[in-house]
Design a protein around this motif. Structure first.
Motif, PDB file in Angstrom:
ATOM      1  N   GLY A  59    -161.175  28.956 -93.810  1.00 45.60           N
ATOM      2  CA  GLY A  59    -160.448  27.781 -93.346  1.00 45.60           C
ATOM      3  C   GLY A  59    -161.204  26.512 -93.649  1.00 45.60           C
ATOM      4  N   GLY A  60    -160.488  25.407 -93.641  1.00 47.50           N
ATOM      5  CA  GLY A  60    -161.128  24.112 -93.822  1.00 47.50           C
ATOM      6  C   GLY A  60    -161.551  23.870 -95.257  1.00 47.50           C
ATOM      7  N   TYR A  61    -162.644  23.163 -95.403  1.00 44.00           N
ATOM      8  CA  TYR A  61    -163.168  22.787 -96.707  1.00 44.00           C
ATOM      9  C   TYR A  61    -164.464  23.544 -96.977  1.00 44.00           C
ATOM     10  N   CYS A  62    -165.036  23.352 -98.160  1.00 49.07           N
ATOM     11  CA  CYS A  62    -166.288  24.044 -98.515  1.00 49.07           C
ATOM     12  C   CYS A  62    -167.406  23.732 -97.535  1.00 49.07           C
ATOM     13  N   SER A  63    -167.385  22.545 -96.959  1.00 44.25           N
ATOM     14  CA  SER A  63    -168.402  22.191 -95.974  1.00 44.25           C
ATOM     15  C   SER A  63    -168.159  22.901 -94.639  1.00 44.25           C
ATOM     16  N   ASP A  64    -166.948  23.441 -94.436  1.00 42.60           N
ATOM     17  CA  ASP A  64    -166.609  24.137 -93.188  1.00 42.60           C
ATOM     18  C   ASP A  64    -166.866  25.632 -93.264  1.00 42.60           C
ATOM     19  N   SER A  65    -166.486  26.265 -94.368  1.00 37.53           N
ATOM     20  CA  SER A  65    -166.720  27.695 -94.516  1.00 37.53           C
ATOM     21  C   SER A  65    -166.765  28.055 -95.996  1.00 37.53           C
ATOM     22  N   CYS A  84    -164.617  29.101-101.601  1.00 33.45           N
ATOM     23  CA  CYS A  84    -164.271  28.210-100.500  1.00 33.45           C
ATOM     24  C   CYS A  84    -162.885  27.644-100.782  1.00 33.45           C
ATOM     25  N   LYS A  85    -162.230  27.217 -99.730  1.00 33.19           N
ATOM     26  CA  LYS A  85    -160.816  26.884 -99.824  1.00 33.19           C
ATOM     27  C   LYS A  85    -160.523  25.689-100.732  1.00 33.19           C
ATOM     28  N   ASP A  86    -161.245  24.585-100.580  1.00 36.88           N
ATOM     29  CA  ASP A  86    -160.866  23.395-101.337  1.00 36.88           C
ATOM     30  C   ASP A  86    -161.255  23.461-102.810  1.00 36.88           C
ATOM     31  N   HIS A 102    -180.873  44.090-106.318  1.00 34.28           N
ATOM     32  CA  HIS A 102    -180.619  43.269-105.130  1.00 34.28           C
ATOM     33  C   HIS A 102    -179.365  42.420-105.295  1.00 34.28           C
ATOM     34  N   LEU A 103    -178.664  42.242-104.182  1.00 36.11           N
ATOM     35  CA  LEU A 103    -177.519  41.334-104.127  1.00 36.11           C
ATOM     36  C   LEU A 103    -177.582  40.618-102.781  1.00 36.11           C
ATOM     37  N   ARG A 104    -177.402  39.307-102.798  1.00 39.39           N
ATOM     38  CA  ARG A 104    -177.462  38.493-101.574  1.00 39.39           C
ATOM     39  C   ARG A 104    -176.073  37.910-101.320  1.00 39.39           C
ATOM     40  N   VAL A 105    -175.549  38.146-100.121  1.00 39.70           N
ATOM     41  CA  VAL A 105    -174.222  37.677 -99.739  1.00 39.70           C
ATOM     42  C   VAL A 105    -174.385  36.798 -98.505  1.00 39.70           C
ATOM     43  N   GLN A 106    -173.862  35.578 -98.579  1.00 37.14           N
ATOM     44  CA  GLN A 106    -173.995  34.660 -97.444  1.00 37.14           C
ATOM     45  C   GLN A 106    -172.619  34.137 -97.045  1.00 37.14           C
ATOM     46  N   PHE A 107    -172.294  34.314 -95.773  1.00 36.15           N
ATOM     47  CA  PHE A 107    -171.053  33.817 -95.174  1.00 36.15           C
ATOM     48  C   PHE A 107    -171.426  32.679 -94.243  1.00 36.15           C
ATOM     49  N   ARG A 108    -170.809  31.515 -94.453  1.00 40.73           N
ATOM     50  CA  ARG A 108    -171.082  30.360 -93.598  1.00 40.73           C
ATOM     51  C   ARG A 108    -169.790  29.831 -93.019  1.00 40.73           C
ATOM     52  N   SER A 109    -169.804  29.581 -91.728  1.00 41.30           N
ATOM     53  CA  SER A 109    -168.657  29.004 -91.048  1.00 41.30           C
ATOM     54  C   SER A 109    -169.185  28.004 -90.021  1.00 41.30           C
ATOM     55  N   TRP A 110    -168.712  26.771 -90.103  1.00 42.36           N
ATOM     56  CA  TRP A 110    -169.215  25.722 -89.207  1.00 42.36           C
ATOM     57  C   TRP A 110    -168.084  25.153 -88.376  1.00 42.36           C
ATOM     58  N   LYS A 111    -168.389  24.822 -87.164  1.00 39.47           N
ATOM     59  CA  LYS A 111    -167.438  24.185 -86.257  1.00 39.47           C
ATOM     60  C   LYS A 111    -167.962  22.785 -85.985  1.00 39.47           C
ATOM     61  N   TYR A 112    -167.156  21.787 -86.310  1.00 37.63           N
ATOM     62  CA  TYR A 112    -167.563  20.401 -86.123  1.00 37.63           C
ATOM     63  C   TYR A 112    -166.826  19.781 -84.935  1.00 37.63           C
ATOM     64  N   PHE A 113    -167.582  19.376 -83.954  1.00 38.84           N
ATOM     65  CA  PHE A 113    -167.059  18.658 -82.790  1.00 38.84           C
ATOM     66  C   PHE A 113    -165.797  19.317 -82.248  1.00 38.84           C
ATOM     67  N   HIS A 114    -164.677  18.613 -82.255  1.00 38.81           N
ATOM     68  CA  HIS A 114    -163.438  19.165 -81.696  1.00 38.81           C
ATOM     69  C   HIS A 114    -162.624  19.942 -82.726  1.00 38.81           C
ATOM     70  N   THR A 115    -163.028  19.885 -83.990  1.00 43.68           N
ATOM     71  CA  THR A 115    -162.291  20.572 -85.046  1.00 43.68           C
ATOM     72  C   THR A 115    -162.817  21.996 -85.211  1.00 43.68           C
ATOM     73  N   TYR A 117    -162.172  25.444 -87.615  1.00 40.92           N
ATOM     74  CA  TYR A 117    -161.503  26.160 -88.687  1.00 40.92           C
ATOM     75  C   TYR A 117    -161.829  27.637 -88.533  1.00 40.92           C
ATOM     76  N   VAL A 118    -160.826  28.473 -88.694  1.00 44.01           N
ATOM     77  CA  VAL A 118    -161.056  29.904 -88.531  1.00 44.01           C
ATOM     78  C   VAL A 118    -161.296  30.543 -89.899  1.00 44.01           C
ATOM     79  N   SER A 119    -162.150  31.561 -89.901  1.00 47.51           N
ATOM     80  CA  SER A 119    -162.485  32.274 -91.127  1.00 47.51           C
ATOM     81  C   SER A 119    -162.670  33.745 -90.805  1.00 47.51           C
ATOM     82  N   LYS A 120    -162.540  34.579 -91.826  1.00 47.88           N
ATOM     83  CA  LYS A 120    -162.896  35.988 -91.678  1.00 47.88           C
ATOM     84  C   LYS A 120    -163.232  36.564 -93.038  1.00 47.88           C
TER      85      LYS A 120
END
Length: 138
Positions: A59-65, A84-86, A102-115, A117-120
């Motif tokens: 959800g959201g933009y690349c900066s969100d998830s 990422c979505k955008d 080796h393989l490195r997988v990173q999942f990032r999801s951020w919640k900003y203030f009142h906004t 975005y859901v991710s899975k």
């Protein structure tokens, strides 16, 4: 299994074995919060890692998830894919192969203030032997 559990922190989850599962918190439900999960998958010497993405909703933009897949064990390893979505999913591949053990997988999801975005995210990995990997072009 490689669940990511600790919101607000970077969860580094080492994984070994012939197969394994990686997934976001509360999966199969979406996650609405701040978390960073990093799985470092290690195959035996002379073997490779195949990652198959089964579910990906960002959800959201690349900066969100976002989901980052790196060819190696470090954050500076070559970036194979970034989802990422955008930026869209024009180059979305359901399966990704490492060039080494080796393989490195990173999942990032951020919640900003009142906004919020859901991710899975849900994926499985398997160790494959040399000679069973199709030739990859970059």
């Amino acid at each position: 299994m490689g669940p990511c559990k600790d919101p607000g922190r970077d969860n580094i989850i080492p994984m070994t074995g012939e197969t394994g599962k990686l997934f976001s918190p509360q999966y199969p439900r979406s996650f609405a919060g701040s978390i960073q999960c990093t799985w470092v998958i290690t195959a035996p010497e002379g073997q490779f890692v195949k990652l198959k993405i089964k579910t990906l909703y960002l959800g959201g933009y690349c900066s969100d998830s976002a989901l980052y897949i790196r060819d190696g064990q470090n954050s500076s390893s070559d970036l194979l894919n970034k989802y990422c979505k955008d930026e869209g999913f024009q180059s979305f591949q359901t399966s990704v192969f490492s060039s080494g053990r080796h393989l490195r997988v990173q999942f990032r999801s951020w919640k900003y203030f009142h906004t919020s975005y859901v991710s899975k995210f849900n994926a499985v990995f398997e160790v494959v032997k040399q000679g069973k990997i199709p030739l990859l072009t970059r």
